[in-house]
Scaffold this motif. Structure first.
Motif, PDB file in Angstrom:
ATOM      1  N   GLY A   1       7.551   6.726  -5.859  1.00 52.76           N
ATOM      2  CA  GLY A   1       6.268   6.030  -5.737  1.00 52.76           C
ATOM      3  C   GLY A   1       6.288   4.726  -6.509  1.00 52.76           C
ATOM      4  O   GLY A   1       6.259   4.720  -7.745  1.00 52.76           O
TER       5      GLY A   1
ATOM      6  N   THR B   1       1.043   1.437  -8.635  1.00 56.18           N
ATOM      7  CA  THR B   1       0.500   0.862  -9.863  1.00 56.18           C
ATOM      8  C   THR B   1       1.292   1.339 -11.080  1.00 56.18           C
ATOM      9  O   THR B   1       1.697   0.544 -11.927  1.00 56.18           O
ATOM     10  CB  THR B   1      -0.983   1.288  -9.987  1.00 56.18           C
ATOM     11  OG1 THR B   1      -1.609   1.107  -8.712  1.00 56.18           O
ATOM     12  CG2 THR B   1      -1.704   0.498 -11.047  1.00 56.18           C
ATOM     13  N   ALA B   2       1.522   2.641 -11.168  1.00 59.80           N
ATOM     14  CA  ALA B   2       2.245   3.206 -12.316  1.00 59.80           C
ATOM     15  C   ALA B   2       3.755   3.146 -12.110  1.00 59.80           C
ATOM     16  O   ALA B   2       4.509   2.858 -13.052  1.00 59.80           O
ATOM     17  CB  ALA B   2       1.817   4.661 -12.528  1.00 59.80           C
TER      18      ALA B   2
ATOM     19  N   GLU C   1      10.018   4.413  -2.436  1.00 63.13           N
ATOM     20  CA  GLU C   1       8.657   4.094  -2.000  1.00 63.13           C
ATOM     21  C   GLU C   1       8.521   4.290  -0.493  1.00 63.13           C
ATOM     22  O   GLU C   1       9.371   3.825   0.262  1.00 63.13           O
ATOM     23  CB  GLU C   1       8.319   2.641  -2.405  1.00 63.13           C
ATOM     24  CG  GLU C   1       7.089   2.042  -1.772  1.00 63.13           C
ATOM     25  CD  GLU C   1       5.810   2.842  -2.026  1.00 63.13           C
ATOM     26  OE1 GLU C   1       5.573   3.284  -3.169  1.00 63.13           O
ATOM     27  OE2 GLU C   1       5.046   3.040  -1.062  1.00 63.13           O
TER      28      GLU C   1
ATOM     29  N   THR D   1      -1.753   1.235  -4.622  1.00 63.64           N
ATOM     30  CA  THR D   1      -3.180   0.987  -4.381  1.00 63.64           C
ATOM     31  C   THR D   1      -3.529  -0.470  -4.686  1.00 63.64           C
ATOM     32  O   THR D   1      -4.398  -1.048  -4.036  1.00 63.64           O
ATOM     33  CB  THR D   1      -4.021   1.954  -5.244  1.00 63.64           C
ATOM     34  OG1 THR D   1      -3.659   3.298  -4.869  1.00 63.64           O
ATOM     35  CG2 THR D   1      -5.502   1.773  -5.011  1.00 63.64           C
TER      36      THR D   1
ATOM     37  N   PHE E   1      -8.115  -5.383  -8.730  1.00 61.87           N
ATOM     38  CA  PHE E   1      -8.899  -5.784  -9.912  1.00 61.87           C
ATOM     39  C   PHE E   1      -8.648  -4.774 -11.022  1.00 61.87           C
ATOM     40  O   PHE E   1      -9.516  -3.981 -11.383  1.00 61.87           O
ATOM     41  CB  PHE E   1     -10.399  -5.910  -9.599  1.00 61.87           C
ATOM     42  CG  PHE E   1     -10.861  -5.111  -8.409  1.00 61.87           C
ATOM     43  CD1 PHE E   1     -10.868  -5.680  -7.141  1.00 61.87           C
ATOM     44  CD2 PHE E   1     -11.308  -3.803  -8.575  1.00 61.87           C
ATOM     45  CE1 PHE E   1     -11.307  -4.945  -6.044  1.00 61.87           C
ATOM     46  CE2 PHE E   1     -11.746  -3.065  -7.489  1.00 61.87           C
ATOM     47  CZ  PHE E   1     -11.738  -3.647  -6.220  1.00 61.87           C
TER      48      PHE E   1
ATOM     49  N   GLY F   1      -8.295  -2.657 -14.259  1.00 58.40           N
ATOM     50  CA  GLY F   1      -9.061  -2.503 -15.489  1.00 58.40           C
ATOM     51  C   GLY F   1      -8.548  -1.296 -16.242  1.00 58.40           C
ATOM     52  O   GLY F   1      -7.842  -0.484 -15.673  1.00 58.40           O
TER      53      GLY F   1
ATOM     54  N   GLN G   1     -12.582  -6.581 -15.748  1.00 52.45           N
ATOM     55  CA  GLN G   1     -11.408  -6.312 -14.914  1.00 52.45           C
ATOM     56  C   GLN G   1     -10.762  -7.655 -14.548  1.00 52.45           C
ATOM     57  O   GLN G   1     -11.445  -8.670 -14.468  1.00 52.45           O
ATOM     58  CB  GLN G   1     -11.807  -5.568 -13.657  1.00 52.45           C
ATOM     59  CG  GLN G   1     -12.571  -4.297 -13.986  1.00 52.45           C
ATOM     60  CD  GLN G   1     -12.555  -3.298 -12.857  1.00 52.45           C
ATOM     61  OE1 GLN G   1     -12.016  -2.230 -13.015  1.00 52.45           O
ATOM     62  NE2 GLN G   1     -13.119  -3.659 -11.746  1.00 52.45           N
TER      63      GLN G   1
ATOM     64  N   GLY H   1      -7.776   3.149   0.500  1.00 57.86           N
ATOM     65  CA  GLY H   1      -7.634   3.445  -0.930  1.00 57.86           C
ATOM     66  C   GLY H   1      -8.190   4.825  -1.243  1.00 57.86           C
ATOM     67  O   GLY H   1      -9.355   5.121  -0.962  1.00 57.86           O
TER      68      GLY H   1
ATOM     69  N   ARG I   1      -2.211   8.268 -11.630  1.00 55.61           N
ATOM     70  CA  ARG I   1      -3.478   8.969 -11.373  1.00 55.61           C
ATOM     71  C   ARG I   1      -3.406  10.481 -11.537  1.00 55.61           C
ATOM     72  O   ARG I   1      -4.404  11.125 -11.866  1.00 55.61           O
ATOM     73  CB  ARG I   1      -3.875   8.621  -9.928  1.00 55.61           C
ATOM     74  CG  ARG I   1      -5.208   9.071  -9.478  1.00 55.61           C
ATOM     75  CD  ARG I   1      -5.461   8.594  -8.059  1.00 55.61           C
ATOM     76  NE  ARG I   1      -4.713   9.344  -7.063  1.00 55.61           N
ATOM     77  CZ  ARG I   1      -4.381   8.890  -5.860  1.00 55.61           C
ATOM     78  NH1 ARG I   1      -4.699   7.670  -5.517  1.00 55.61           N
ATOM     79  NH2 ARG I   1      -3.718   9.644  -5.002  1.00 55.61           N
TER      80      ARG I   1
ATOM     81  N   ARG J   1      -8.000   7.394 -14.014  1.00 51.56           N
ATOM     82  CA  ARG J   1      -7.309   6.959 -12.791  1.00 51.56           C
ATOM     83  C   ARG J   1      -7.243   5.443 -12.648  1.00 51.56           C
ATOM     84  O   ARG J   1      -6.582   4.942 -11.749  1.00 51.56           O
ATOM     85  CB  ARG J   1      -8.006   7.563 -11.568  1.00 51.56           C
ATOM     86  CG  ARG J   1      -9.375   6.976 -11.328  1.00 51.56           C
ATOM     87  CD  ARG J   1     -10.177   7.704 -10.270  1.00 51.56           C
ATOM     88  NE  ARG J   1     -11.531   7.210 -10.238  1.00 51.56           N
ATOM     89  CZ  ARG J   1     -11.939   6.188  -9.520  1.00 51.56           C
ATOM     90  NH1 ARG J   1     -11.087   5.567  -8.746  1.00 51.56           N
ATOM     91  NH2 ARG J   1     -13.184   5.786  -9.556  1.00 51.56           N
TER      92      ARG J   1
ATOM     93  N   GLN K   1      -6.447   1.366 -13.137  1.00 49.54           N
ATOM     94  CA  GLN K   1      -5.100   0.798 -13.056  1.00 49.54           C
ATOM     95  C   GLN K   1      -4.449   0.487 -14.399  1.00 49.54           C
ATOM     96  O   GLN K   1      -3.258   0.717 -14.569  1.00 49.54           O
ATOM     97  CB  GLN K   1      -5.131  -0.450 -12.178  1.00 49.54           C
ATOM     98  CG  GLN K   1      -5.417  -0.078 -10.737  1.00 49.54           C
ATOM     99  CD  GLN K   1      -5.473  -1.269  -9.812  1.00 49.54           C
ATOM    100  OE1 GLN K   1      -5.006  -2.348 -10.128  1.00 49.54           O
ATOM    101  NE2 GLN K   1      -6.057  -1.059  -8.642  1.00 49.54           N
TER     102      GLN K   1
END
Ligand SMILES: Cc1cc2nc3c(=O)[nH]c(=O)nc-3n(C[C@H](O)[C@H](O)[C@H](O)COP(=O)(O)OP(=O)(O)OC[C@H]3O[C@@H](n4cnc5c(N)ncnc54)[C@H](O)[C@@H]3O)c2cc1C
Length: 423
Positions: A9, A12-13, A32, A40, A48, A50, A93, A284, A360, A373, A375
């Protein structure tokens, strides 16, 4: 051994996990299912991230912050004023361009020396004595690789489940959202009251749903969708989005919802020229499953700002549970000064060896996860997962047994903020 660390994956992480692992010197593979990294943040256009700052001070930094701030610089955008507290949480954010963020992730991953495999999904994970046999479904068939450590950053714990992790499921997951960008109208010239009235008639006739155009489940609120030009402005039932079947049903619901909404809007005065400039590549998803970890962050831990004795990063965001009643959002701010932390054990699926999760699906109860969860926190846990994977592989210690001081050193050497442990 083909790889010391394999991250499934590149979201984001996962991007941050793989960069950290490779920068720490581990032979790292990043797998991936989509065509580009960012997850996401890019594919669903939730761009955005945060919240890196809390109460006027930076609490999350490291590789995620490096990528996000580089993206802001490259696109000539500006950062919010983090030093003045007291504004609504979402105003802190960072707005980034998802079309630039993806390529920046590609560049950073390549520079770090990660091996990348896009258009590939995990098919199976089997443990041998001290390594994993990971079966990958590539475009040309199944392929098996050996890796010392497996890191799940799928958001859905797909890899962890195949590797034997127990999962925490919820009956009615938070709704999902399909982002789009609509144009071709002058918002200020619209008669929103009449549009809402006409929308209401269509809802009553069963042709539309309130949540086609808003989070609100009980009243027409098309004005918000129009003022946001379709950004983060609808809610879709997201049952079983962890599976291909559930995810397919969700994507079909999302496309159908957008199509019927646009057909309706174009019949309204002032919206005849409405068009979609673009629609996110995928819907999303806010919630599927979390792993049951060696430790679990509860809502009480979260809102009290519990400082775990093995805290590996901070987290910061209000409890933010989307639902299918009323306004569609249960948002509870943290008390001033509170900064929750994440313990190592939330990233370690209970009873599993050489297996780590980031993002997440870390171990947390539902309310805590509604905040964890976001980002910046996913990026922070991703960096911990990558550092932990690299250390585990280089020291031959299970991730749960890795020396915490060495982990702290590696993370801080790479710019991350690790909370001070209680005496
Ligand atoms: C509509 C919406 C609004 C949000 N608003 C905000 C907000 O305002 N601020 C904020 O900070 N956060 C927000 N969030 C939350 C945040 O964006 C996500 O929770 C976070 O990005 C998840 O990161 P992740 O790395 O865990 O998963 P993802 O970023 O989803 O990454 C998972 C990656 O794994 C890949 N993958 C999945 N399964 C497999 C598989 N089986 N094999 C191979 N690859 C796989 C995916 O393609 C993806 O690239 C929002 C989320 C949504 C959906």
């Amino acid at each position: 051994m083909d790889f010391e660390v394999t991250v499934i994956g590149a979201g984001t992480a996962g991007v941050v996990a793989a960069i950290q692992s490779a920068r720490a010197g581990a032979r790292t593979l990043l797998v991936e299912k989509n065509a580009l990294p960012g997850g996401t943040t890019t594919s669903a256009e939730v761009a955005f991230p945060g919240l890196f700052h809390a109460w006027g001070k930076q609490v999350i930094a490291g590789i995620g912050w490096e990528l996000v701030s580089q993206c802001v610089r490259e696109t000539g955008q500006s950062l919010p004023d983090f030093e003045t507290p007291g504004r609504p949480h979402y105003s802190y954010q960072v707005r980034i361009d998802p079309f630039v963020y993806g390529p920046l992730c590609c560049e950073a991953l390549s520079l770090a020396g990660c091996k990348l495999l896009f258009h590939t999904m995990i098919a199976n994970a089997e443990q041998d004595s001290d390594f994993w046999n990971i079966q990958l479904c590539t475009k040309t068939g199944l392929k098996t690789i050996k890796t010392a450590v497996l890191i799940d950053c799928t958001g859905d714990a797909n890899a962890a489940a195949m590797a034997g992790a127990e999962l925490r499921r919820v009956d009615n997951p938070q709704p999902a959202t399909l982002m789009c960008q609509a144009s071709g109208y002058d918002f200020d010239g619209l008669d929103i009251e009449t549009i809402n009235r006409n929308f209401e008639i269509e809802v009553r006739a069963g042709n539309l749903s309130y949540t086609d155009a808003s989070w609100n489940t009980e009243a027409a609120n098309v004005g918000t969708w129009l003022s946001k030009h379709g950004q983060n402005a609808n809610h879709l039932k997201a049952a079983n989005a962890q599976t291909s079947e559930g995810r397919t049903a969700l994507e079909l619901r999302a496309q159908k919802s957008l199509l019927r909404l646009c057909r309706f809007l174009k019949t309204q005065k002032g919206l005849e020229g409405l068009r979609l400039d673009h629609v996110a590549r995928e819907t999303g998803v806010r919630e599927t499953v979390t792993v049951i970890g060696e430790e679990c962050i509860t809502a009480d831990d979260y809102v009290s700002g519990r400082l775990w004795k093995n805290a590996v990063c901070n987290a910061f965001y209000p409890i933010d549970l989307h639902g299918d009643q009323g306004s569609g959002l249960d948002c509870r701010q943290l008390q001033e000064g509170t900064v929750p932390s994440v313990p190592l054990g939330a990233l370690i699926p209970r009873g599993c060896q050489n297996l780590i999760v980031g993002g997440r699906c870390i171990s947390s109860d539902r309310l805590a996860n509604s905040a964890l969860r976001v980002q910046a926190t996913c990026m922070a846990t991703g960096q911990v997962a990558g550092a932990l994977g690299a250390l585990s592989a280089s020291t031959n210690a299970d991730p749960w047994k890795v020396d915490l001081n060495s982990l702290r050193r590696l993370l801080t050497d790479h710019g991350a903020i690790v909370p001070d442990w209680p005496a």
